[in-house]
Design a protein around this motif. Structure first.
Motif, PDB file in Angstrom:
ATOM      1  N   ASN A 288      13.659  -2.394  10.901  1.00 49.14           N
ATOM      2  CA  ASN A 288      13.797  -1.645  10.956  1.00 49.14           C
ATOM      3  C   ASN A 288      13.147  -0.800  10.022  1.00 49.14           C
ATOM      4  OD1 ASN A 288      15.053  -2.519  13.614  1.00 49.14           O
ATOM      5  ND2 ASN A 288      17.190  -3.322  12.320  1.00 49.14           N
ATOM      6  N   GLN A 289      13.858  -1.003   8.897  1.00 50.53           N
ATOM      7  CA  GLN A 289      13.302   0.320   7.365  1.00 50.53           C
ATOM      8  C   GLN A 289      11.352   0.569   8.189  1.00 50.53           C
ATOM      9  OE1 GLN A 289      14.522  -2.373   7.570  1.00 50.53           O
ATOM     10  NE2 GLN A 289      15.726  -2.061   5.500  1.00 50.53           N
ATOM     11  N   PHE A 290      10.826  -0.864   8.222  1.00 49.46           N
ATOM     12  CA  PHE A 290       9.097  -0.431   9.575  1.00 49.46           C
ATOM     13  C   PHE A 290       9.193  -0.066   9.738  1.00 49.46           C
ATOM     14  CE2 PHE A 290       6.030  -1.829   6.021  1.00 49.46           C
ATOM     15  CZ  PHE A 290       7.255  -2.725   5.138  1.00 49.46           C
ATOM     16  N   LYS A 291      10.261  -0.058  11.275  1.00 45.77           N
ATOM     17  CA  LYS A 291       9.692   0.918  12.688  1.00 45.77           C
ATOM     18  C   LYS A 291       9.907   2.184  12.035  1.00 45.77           C
ATOM     19  CE  LYS A 291      11.666   0.941  17.233  1.00 45.77           C
ATOM     20  NZ  LYS A 291      10.400   1.326  17.717  1.00 45.77           N
ATOM     21  N   MET A 292      11.074   2.802  11.604  1.00 45.78           N
ATOM     22  CA  MET A 292      11.412   3.933  10.841  1.00 45.78           C
ATOM     23  C   MET A 292       9.138   5.017  11.118  1.00 45.78           C
ATOM     24  SD  MET A 292      14.328   4.864   8.574  1.00 45.78           S
ATOM     25  CE  MET A 292      12.880   5.655   7.502  1.00 45.78           C
ATOM     26  N   ILE A 293       9.210   4.291   9.549  1.00 48.33           N
ATOM     27  CA  ILE A 293       8.046   4.379   9.393  1.00 48.33           C
ATOM     28  C   ILE A 293       7.298   4.645  10.608  1.00 48.33           C
ATOM     29  CG2 ILE A 293       5.864   4.270   7.340  1.00 48.33           C
ATOM     30  CD1 ILE A 293       8.595   3.911   5.956  1.00 48.33           C
ATOM     31  N   ARG A 294       6.915   3.358  10.655  1.00 50.51           N
ATOM     32  CA  ARG A 294       5.601   3.092  11.973  1.00 50.51           C
ATOM     33  C   ARG A 294       5.373   4.273  12.773  1.00 50.51           C
ATOM     34  NH1 ARG A 294       2.783  -2.240  11.790  1.00 50.51           N
ATOM     35  NH2 ARG A 294       4.548  -2.581  10.544  1.00 50.51           N
ATOM     36  N   ASP A 295       7.044   4.071  13.647  1.00 49.90           N
ATOM     37  CA  ASP A 295       6.817   5.519  14.569  1.00 49.90           C
ATOM     38  C   ASP A 295       6.355   6.203  14.280  1.00 49.90           C
ATOM     39  OD1 ASP A 295       7.915   3.130  16.325  1.00 49.90           O
ATOM     40  OD2 ASP A 295      10.048   4.037  16.318  1.00 49.90           O
TER      41      ASP A 295
ATOM     42  N   ASP B  76       4.997   9.842   1.904  1.00 51.22           N
ATOM     43  CA  ASP B  76       6.212   9.752   0.570  1.00 51.22           C
ATOM     44  C   ASP B  76       7.361   9.112   1.332  1.00 51.22           C
ATOM     45  OD1 ASP B  76       5.009  11.226  -0.326  1.00 51.22           O
ATOM     46  OD2 ASP B  76       5.901  13.425   0.084  1.00 51.22           O
ATOM     47  N   GLN B  77       7.575   8.994   2.939  1.00 46.83           N
ATOM     48  CA  GLN B  77       9.456   7.801   3.580  1.00 46.83           C
ATOM     49  C   GLN B  77       8.603   6.231   2.370  1.00 46.83           C
ATOM     50  OE1 GLN B  77      10.181   8.327   6.836  1.00 46.83           O
ATOM     51  NE2 GLN B  77      10.441  10.407   6.533  1.00 46.83           N
ATOM     52  N   LEU B  78       7.589   5.694   3.109  1.00 48.11           N
ATOM     53  CA  LEU B  78       7.566   4.877   2.872  1.00 48.11           C
ATOM     54  C   LEU B  78       7.914   4.368   1.134  1.00 48.11           C
ATOM     55  CD1 LEU B  78       6.547   1.458   3.048  1.00 48.11           C
ATOM     56  CD2 LEU B  78       3.779   2.483   2.917  1.00 48.11           C
ATOM     57  N   LYS B  79       7.469   5.090   0.358  1.00 46.15           N
ATOM     58  CA  LYS B  79       7.975   4.973  -0.594  1.00 46.15           C
ATOM     59  C   LYS B  79       9.251   5.503  -1.579  1.00 46.15           C
ATOM     60  CE  LYS B  79       6.148   7.555  -5.148  1.00 46.15           C
ATOM     61  NZ  LYS B  79       5.305   8.626  -5.476  1.00 46.15           N
ATOM     62  N   LYS B  80       9.541   6.279  -0.590  1.00 45.23           N
ATOM     63  CA  LYS B  80      11.057   6.715  -0.566  1.00 45.23           C
ATOM     64  C   LYS B  80      12.226   4.888  -0.102  1.00 45.23           C
ATOM     65  CE  LYS B  80      14.631   9.904   0.594  1.00 45.23           C
ATOM     66  NZ  LYS B  80      15.317  11.004   1.457  1.00 45.23           N
ATOM     67  N   MET B  81      11.654   4.514   0.708  1.00 46.61           N
ATOM     68  CA  MET B  81      12.725   3.173   1.575  1.00 46.61           C
ATOM     69  C   MET B  81      11.542   1.973   0.707  1.00 46.61           C
ATOM     70  SD  MET B  81      11.338  -0.179   2.911  1.00 46.61           S
ATOM     71  CE  MET B  81       9.706  -0.310   4.093  1.00 46.61           C
ATOM     72  N   LEU B  82      10.467   1.972  -0.128  1.00 43.90           N
ATOM     73  CA  LEU B  82      10.522   0.881  -0.993  1.00 43.90           C
ATOM     74  C   LEU B  82      11.583   1.062  -1.730  1.00 43.90           C
ATOM     75  CD1 LEU B  82       6.724   0.328  -0.474  1.00 43.90           C
ATOM     76  CD2 LEU B  82       8.146  -1.175   0.852  1.00 43.90           C
TER      77      LEU B  82
ATOM     78  N   THR C 265      14.469   1.923  -2.368  1.00 45.39           N
ATOM     79  CA  THR C 265      15.662   2.492  -2.251  1.00 45.39           C
ATOM     80  C   THR C 265      16.687   0.737  -1.411  1.00 45.39           C
ATOM     81  OG1 THR C 265      15.220   3.524  -0.098  1.00 45.39           O
ATOM     82  CG2 THR C 265      15.500   4.831  -1.812  1.00 45.39           C
ATOM     83  N   THR C 266      14.771  -0.091  -1.050  1.00 44.97           N
ATOM     84  CA  THR C 266      15.662  -0.608  -0.075  1.00 44.97           C
ATOM     85  C   THR C 266      15.489  -1.791  -0.831  1.00 44.97           C
ATOM     86  OG1 THR C 266      14.766  -0.744   1.358  1.00 44.97           O
ATOM     87  CG2 THR C 266      14.986  -1.991   1.620  1.00 44.97           C
ATOM     88  N   THR C 267      17.036  -2.392  -1.643  1.00 44.46           N
ATOM     89  CA  THR C 267      17.272  -4.025  -2.759  1.00 44.46           C
ATOM     90  C   THR C 267      17.206  -5.417  -1.333  1.00 44.46           C
ATOM     91  OG1 THR C 267      19.481  -4.034  -2.370  1.00 44.46           O
ATOM     92  CG2 THR C 267      18.863  -2.475  -3.888  1.00 44.46           C
ATOM     93  N   VAL C 268      16.695  -6.182  -2.557  1.00 44.71           N
ATOM     94  CA  VAL C 268      15.973  -7.380  -2.338  1.00 44.71           C
ATOM     95  C   VAL C 268      17.292  -7.853  -1.552  1.00 44.71           C
ATOM     96  CG1 VAL C 268      15.141  -9.580  -2.641  1.00 44.71           C
ATOM     97  CG2 VAL C 268      14.042  -7.584  -2.926  1.00 44.71           C
ATOM     98  N   LEU C 269      18.324  -7.721  -2.312  1.00 42.67           N
ATOM     99  CA  LEU C 269      19.804  -7.918  -1.944  1.00 42.67           C
ATOM    100  C   LEU C 269      20.129  -7.598  -1.005  1.00 42.67           C
ATOM    101  CD1 LEU C 269      22.313  -9.384  -3.171  1.00 42.67           C
ATOM    102  CD2 LEU C 269      23.088  -7.394  -4.215  1.00 42.67           C
ATOM    103  N   SER C 270      20.028  -6.700  -0.252  1.00 41.54           N
ATOM    104  CA  SER C 270      20.631  -5.874   0.897  1.00 41.54           C
ATOM    105  C   SER C 270      19.426  -7.220   2.148  1.00 41.54           C
ATOM    106  CB  SER C 270      20.194  -4.709   1.417  1.00 41.54           C
ATOM    107  OG  SER C 270      18.576  -4.704   1.490  1.00 41.54           O
TER     108      SER C 270
END
Lengths: 144, 144
Positions: B110-117, A117-123, A125-130
């Motif tokens: 950083n985004q992945f580090k969170m989840i990986r941890d 669920d965390q991974l999903k949320k991250m994917l 909400t993270t924009t390619v632009l950012s």
DNA sequence: CAAATAGTGGACAATTTTATCCAATATAAA
DNA sequence: TTTATATTGGATAAAATTGTCCACTATTTG
């Protein structure tokens, strides 16, 4: 976690996005060099992204790959992962069971659900632009 | 997330643990049937687990696979994953870069580090014993 | 229209992962 | 000590993923 194809796809998208920010189309060769990937294989992946309306591709001289302003603002990491690896990241059971759900969970169902669920949320909400902006500023890297 | 071999390895370990709780050794065939996996392939995986002191294996009649009391209390999910898939889950870059770290991070470092941890923590704290107990109670399943 | 350029699509090859088979080894029991 | 049983290890095979090659199409420019 992701397939190699998906890794290339994400890296390529970030590079294309960053170049689009400064109004540049990039060729397949440009992409392959920027992300240090096999060109022909990368080509297949870009085709998939193009068919999924994540990037534009134009043929002929002055052609190349790019992202429009709308796409730049809209495209999330998740769209790329979904286009290339499908929904396995979201739905797949951590232990490979076909039918794994609340009613009939695998032994690590709940433990994995948290992380998934965390991974999903991250994917989502993270924009390619950012990511492209950070990359453009030299805060992150796409090869080595 | 994990290789198929690793999925089989985890499922097999849980089954062997659960049977060991009621003092039963199980044969390769027992394991393959219980977790619905190809027997010969599962055999290779059990060998690896055995060499890593995660399970015991005894040859000959009355032989089979089992886990001792000490192992039952000690073995975490992470030990199994490490024995089969190595440290890629912990160290590997989410975008496949060889050198990705705080100094030279990939765009999603950083985004992945969170989840990986989180994943790491879960793998290091979840005991096979606890999963086996749930399985024994009929709260979870190892096939389908 | 011709030539040059750049992505496309299909076939094919290499590599890695998954899976199978069988002879060899170890061991318990008769 | 013979026999039966169960894991082991090595050689192969099948499948999936990754990677390559090349002719074709579309498009821009002269």
């Amino acid at each position: 976690m992701f397939s190699k194809a998906c890794e290339y796809g994400i890296r390529a998208s970030i590079f294309i996005a960053e170049q689009s920010l400064i109004d540049r189309k990039v060729s397949l060769k440009d992409v392959a060099e920027a992300i240090d990937s096999p060109a022909a294989y990368t080509s297949k992946i870009l085709q998939k992204l193009s068919r999924n309306n994540i990037i534009n591709s134009d043929k002929g001289p002055t052609g190349g790959f790019s992202m429009g302003k709308k796409e730049l603002e809209k495209v999330k990491l998740g769209s790329i992962v979904f286009a290339i690896d499908g929904e396995s990241i979201y739905n797949g059971c951590g232990l490979g069971l076909k039918k794994c759900n609340e009613k009939m969970p695998c032994p690590v169902h709940n433990q994995f659900k948290m992380i998934r669920d965390q991974l999903k949320k991250m994917l989502e909400t993270t924009t390619v632009l950012s990511l492209a902006v950070d990359y453009e500023k030299g805060f992150s890297f796409l090869k080595r």
